[in-house]
Design a protein around this motif. Sequence first.
Motif, PDB file in Angstrom:
ATOM      1  N   ALA A 178       0.823  -1.215   0.000  1.00  0.00           N
ATOM      2  CA  ALA A 178       0.000   0.000   0.000  1.00  0.00           C
ATOM      3  C   ALA A 178       0.853   1.260   0.000  1.00  0.00           C
ATOM      4  CB  ALA A 178      -0.961   0.010   1.183  1.00  0.00           C
ATOM      5  N   GLU A 183       3.881   1.823  -7.194  1.00  0.00           N
ATOM      6  CA  GLU A 183       2.730   1.826  -8.077  1.00  0.00           C
ATOM      7  C   GLU A 183       3.045   2.616  -9.336  1.00  0.00           C
ATOM      8  OE1 GLU A 183       0.314  -0.023  -7.435  1.00  0.00           O
ATOM      9  OE2 GLU A 183       0.723  -0.472  -5.345  1.00  0.00           O
ATOM     10  N   SER A 189      -2.524   0.204  -3.514  1.00  0.00           N
ATOM     11  CA  SER A 189      -3.442  -0.910  -3.327  1.00  0.00           C
ATOM     12  C   SER A 189      -2.836  -1.909  -2.360  1.00  0.00           C
ATOM     13  CB  SER A 189      -3.720  -1.585  -4.677  1.00  0.00           C
ATOM     14  OG  SER A 189      -4.407  -2.805  -4.496  1.00  0.00           O
ATOM     15  N   SER A 191      -4.218  -5.094  -2.467  1.00  0.00           N
ATOM     16  CA  SER A 191      -4.562  -6.367  -3.097  1.00  0.00           C
ATOM     17  C   SER A 191      -3.474  -6.799  -4.075  1.00  0.00           C
ATOM     18  CB  SER A 191      -5.901  -6.253  -3.840  1.00  0.00           C
ATOM     19  OG  SER A 191      -6.924  -5.861  -2.954  1.00  0.00           O
ATOM     20  N   LYS A 193      -2.801  -8.007  -7.839  1.00  0.00           N
ATOM     21  CA  LYS A 193      -3.432  -7.960  -9.158  1.00  0.00           C
ATOM     22  C   LYS A 193      -3.472  -9.363  -9.735  1.00  0.00           C
ATOM     23  CE  LYS A 193      -3.230  -5.659 -13.648  1.00  0.00           C
ATOM     24  NZ  LYS A 193      -2.501  -4.694 -14.501  1.00  0.00           N
ATOM     25  N   ASN A 207      -5.519 -12.692  -1.964  1.00  0.00           N
ATOM     26  CA  ASN A 207      -6.719 -11.863  -1.839  1.00  0.00           C
ATOM     27  C   ASN A 207      -7.791 -12.577  -1.015  1.00  0.00           C
ATOM     28  OD1 ASN A 207      -5.640  -9.755  -3.414  1.00  0.00           O
ATOM     29  ND2 ASN A 207      -6.247 -10.778  -5.303  1.00  0.00           N
ATOM     30  N   SER A 232     -10.677  -0.349   3.154  1.00  0.00           N
ATOM     31  CA  SER A 232      -9.552  -0.333   2.209  1.00  0.00           C
ATOM     32  C   SER A 232      -9.858  -1.168   0.971  1.00  0.00           C
ATOM     33  CB  SER A 232      -8.284  -0.848   2.901  1.00  0.00           C
ATOM     34  OG  SER A 232      -7.928  -0.021   3.988  1.00  0.00           O
ATOM     35  N   ASP A 236     -10.217  -0.394  -3.213  1.00  0.00           N
ATOM     36  CA  ASP A 236      -8.994  -0.925  -3.808  1.00  0.00           C
ATOM     37  C   ASP A 236      -9.216  -1.188  -5.298  1.00  0.00           C
ATOM     38  OD1 ASP A 236      -6.754  -2.570  -4.527  1.00  0.00           O
ATOM     39  OD2 ASP A 236      -6.465  -2.980  -2.389  1.00  0.00           O
ATOM     40  N   ARG A 237      -8.436  -0.538  -6.144  1.00  0.00           N
ATOM     41  CA  ARG A 237      -8.632  -0.653  -7.588  1.00  0.00           C
ATOM     42  C   ARG A 237      -8.206  -2.018  -8.116  1.00  0.00           C
ATOM     43  NH1 ARG A 237      -3.678   0.317 -10.167  1.00  0.00           N
ATOM     44  NH2 ARG A 237      -2.023   0.939  -8.709  1.00  0.00           N
ATOM     45  N   LEU A 238      -7.356  -2.742  -7.384  1.00  0.00           N
ATOM     46  CA  LEU A 238      -6.874  -4.038  -7.862  1.00  0.00           C
ATOM     47  C   LEU A 238      -7.657  -5.212  -7.280  1.00  0.00           C
ATOM     48  CD1 LEU A 238      -2.995  -3.544  -7.777  1.00  0.00           C
ATOM     49  CD2 LEU A 238      -4.578  -3.199  -9.676  1.00  0.00           C
ATOM     50  N   PHE A 239      -8.608  -4.929  -6.417  1.00  0.00           N
ATOM     51  CA  PHE A 239      -9.349  -6.034  -5.807  1.00  0.00           C
ATOM     52  C   PHE A 239     -10.169  -6.735  -6.888  1.00  0.00           C
ATOM     53  CE2 PHE A 239     -12.748  -7.972  -3.251  1.00  0.00           C
ATOM     54  CZ  PHE A 239     -11.966  -8.653  -2.327  1.00  0.00           C
TER      55      PHE A 239
END
Length: 993
Positions: A178, A183, A189, A191, A193, A207, A232, A236-239
């Motif tokens: 995080a 990034e 994130s 998570s 990817k 995950n 969170s 999270d954009r990668l979840f």
Amino acid sequence: MLTRIVLLLGVLLLGWFSSATAQLAPALAVEVKKPKQLENKKLGYEKSEEKKFKATRRAIQNTVTRFNWHFNANEKLKEIIARAKQAHKDDYTQLLSFYNYSLEQTQRDSLELDSVIYKANAAILIHDLRNDWIDNMYFLMGRAQFYKNQIDTASITFRYINYAFAPKEKDGYDKYIASNANEDDGPPSISTKEKKRYIKNIPPSRNDAILWLIKTYIYSEQYGEAAALLESLKNDRLFPERLKPELAEMQALWHYQQAQYGQAADELVKAIAATDSKEEQARREYLIGQLYERSNQLAKASEYFGLAVKHTLNPVLEVYARLNSIRSNKLDEAAIDKNIADLVSMARKDRNESYRDILYYSAAQMELEKGNDSMAIVYLNKSVNAAGELSVDPLQKSRSFYLYGKLAFNKGNYREAKRLYDSVQQTEVVPNLSQFEETKQVLALVAQESNVVDRQDSLQKIAALTVQEREQYVKKLLRKLRKAQGLQEEEPLTTGTNNPAAQNTAPVDLFDNSKGEWYFYNNNLKTRGYTDFRSKWGNRPNVDNWRRAEAVAQARAQQQADDANRNKGVAADDNGLSVLTFEGLMSNLPLTPEKLAISNDSIMNAQVNIGKTCLEQLNDADAAIRELETHLGRYPNSSRREEAIYYLYLAYRKAGKGDRAELIRKILETDYKDSFFGQKVIAMKKAPQPKTGDPAVTKKYEEIYNLFISGKFNEAVQEKKAADSKFANSYWTPQLLYIEALYYIRERKDDSAKQVLNNIANLFPGTVLAEKAANMIDVLGRRKEIEAYLTNLKIESPSDTVVTKVETTAPAASKEKPQKPSVQKNDSVTTSFTKPVIVKTNPPKKDTVTTVVKPSPSAPAAPPAPLYLADLTATHQAILIMNQVDISFINEAKNAYNRFNKQQFASKPLETTVVPITDDLKLVSISGFANSTEALDYIEQIKKLSSTQIIPWLAANKYQFGIINAAQQETLQKTKDLNAFLSFLKTTYPGKF
């Protein structure tokens, strides 16, 4: 040969596709102490650093680990869960549990779970640690530990997966979780990817492990940590999309465990896709309907009950879903009456015979919601009578008896309650079985003594008749009793002797057909045959093997004992068998002064015993007062008069009738000062009574109040009983009693709650809490209204969770040599870590982005940046800061401010939510203020009203006022330093807080 080549190519292709989707992990070396038989042998994990991990080795390792180990262990775990689900029994009349299994049930398969853990551990040790299924084996291990109810151990395993299998640099170095330093684009994130998968395969487990980590936090009641992770992951954009339903399930569980039912239902709707079958989907839809019903969203409740009907194959669930769908339409009393009429109409139809008992039971529940106990009893009677072998729910008859008995108990009809409770055969319907059994034992004592009073009263009334009336009545009763036993009026039960030579009549031929009438059509012959059988064999029980002498003897002795208890009017023949005679019945009547004295003595003892039991064991002071006043009025010269007066004195005190208690105390001190009970009252008066305002006693009751507020209910109840035995009600406060009443209501001990609420009304008349107590007594019979009043069921905000700020800056690189891997301080997912294995890694790379600049010795140190920044123009919230207050009372306070705001600030949309900071520290947040000035004005208005009108039951030292904006709230949730925030408030708004 060709077959072997094809198989080898298949293995290689499978390994290639698996490696294309796997996340690379560093070379891990596990330091373990091997068994003696394996000391000279290298296991697979030890060879991880010695051999190159080529495509061929990867394919073989992946294939063997997956199909030889993971598949078998995973299937075994599925079987364990399936058995637990099969053993689970739902009670559709109550709020369903969140899952259709319990950890207590899965824990019973501990040997099988140990086998899963063993397989997972062995798979890790004997294979190359670089293969793509190691994380999945750890994940299996953590789940098995969770199902063994080893929550802490499972949490450690899931945290290890989160750390050890987090994304790495290309050369194997660790990345900060995080942090925006690693990034490429977008916000940071937590998570992993997941790449697009072209074949069906199990993805990496990191995950999934984060979600299960949240589950362990919730089960261990670490709601703050769980809320931080949930928030969170939501942003999270990668979840991964595949886990969105499971994430919604965790959010629903978080709200469910804290009785925030409306929000739980909203999230559970999103989690329907996470169910494994149509039946589980139907169960979840039924639960959603229940949650919406408890949050007064009746239209949505009806919708999801309908969906449950559509999807279920379980007839019991279908019936209850249909019933609840009907019951959800209760906008007014007319709608409720229509619903009841519909249920009764359905019950009368033959096609609903299997559901008739359930239909009548539901009608009774709806009558109770209206407060119509008499009609509820009518429908409960019908429900009991309709229950039979065809009923789809075998528990329904016991459920109806239990509710019926509970109504009788609450009305003080203890004998009827005892009879009904004895009819509850399936104790699964009883919420608290140990308390239920204790109550039955006490009711048995009351019923036994009440039967004595009734029997002796009846005998005395018969004895008081004239001689002619008495003889006529006894003869009529004798005929009735003999007829009930199949005897003729003029014949005794036996012939009086077993010697055939002494009999004047020859044996009767029972099958004499001289009259042309079959034996079983001849009533005289049937009666004589029955008499002869009883003469020879007695009251022989109807058992399978009635020739067994021991069993018959025991049953016969029990039958004779029962007969002796029921009928005193029996005589014995020459064989010792019971016979009903006129003389036997007459002998039991109290026709002489001696027998009348014995009868009165039995009544006196029974009445006093009933009064004592009601007071001491049933906590029913009013029933004790009625019984003891009746005793003293009927027998002014009773041998137990002083004892009755003493317990009447205690009952008056307990009922809050101080003036009457004082009169009784004077009688005991004057007329019975030398008796045992008179001396007890005098000793109570001479005991060191606390003076009004005694600090020691006041402090004691304050400690009891704090125990109640902090949720330590059992300890609080015990402490209060001990204190009350010494100081009676001298130091009670309305706040203490109100909190105690809320506890009893939450525990469904309505009789105790009413007693405490009556004490408030009697001891503190005219106060705000006395008015609240009177209102609560009025609606206490309507359980759902009280639950809605207490458990925060009208929450409208769908996002009552903690907002956690994600780390946005990369930490500076350290020049020191790295230690063995541990959890990074800025890892927003893990906070502590105990590794199940020891991992070796290479030293981290030197950070090329940031450098550490050593300040000049002469340069002054820069002042630290302020923790909180004042922004007076930002939107603010008014807050109540509550520390060590149980969540049920916090929710009650939230409801109280909701009601107040709707009444006083109807034109201004104010929203009240609960914001957890730590397990003990929580905020009641009231939002909707444009700036700090508006929030301060609101605080000034509610400061005085809070302790007198809004939450008068909560001591003022249990909460503090303040205001806060979004940025400050994030900082407080991150630092959890309340003192620093309070200091900021005092500095920024002098004189306000």
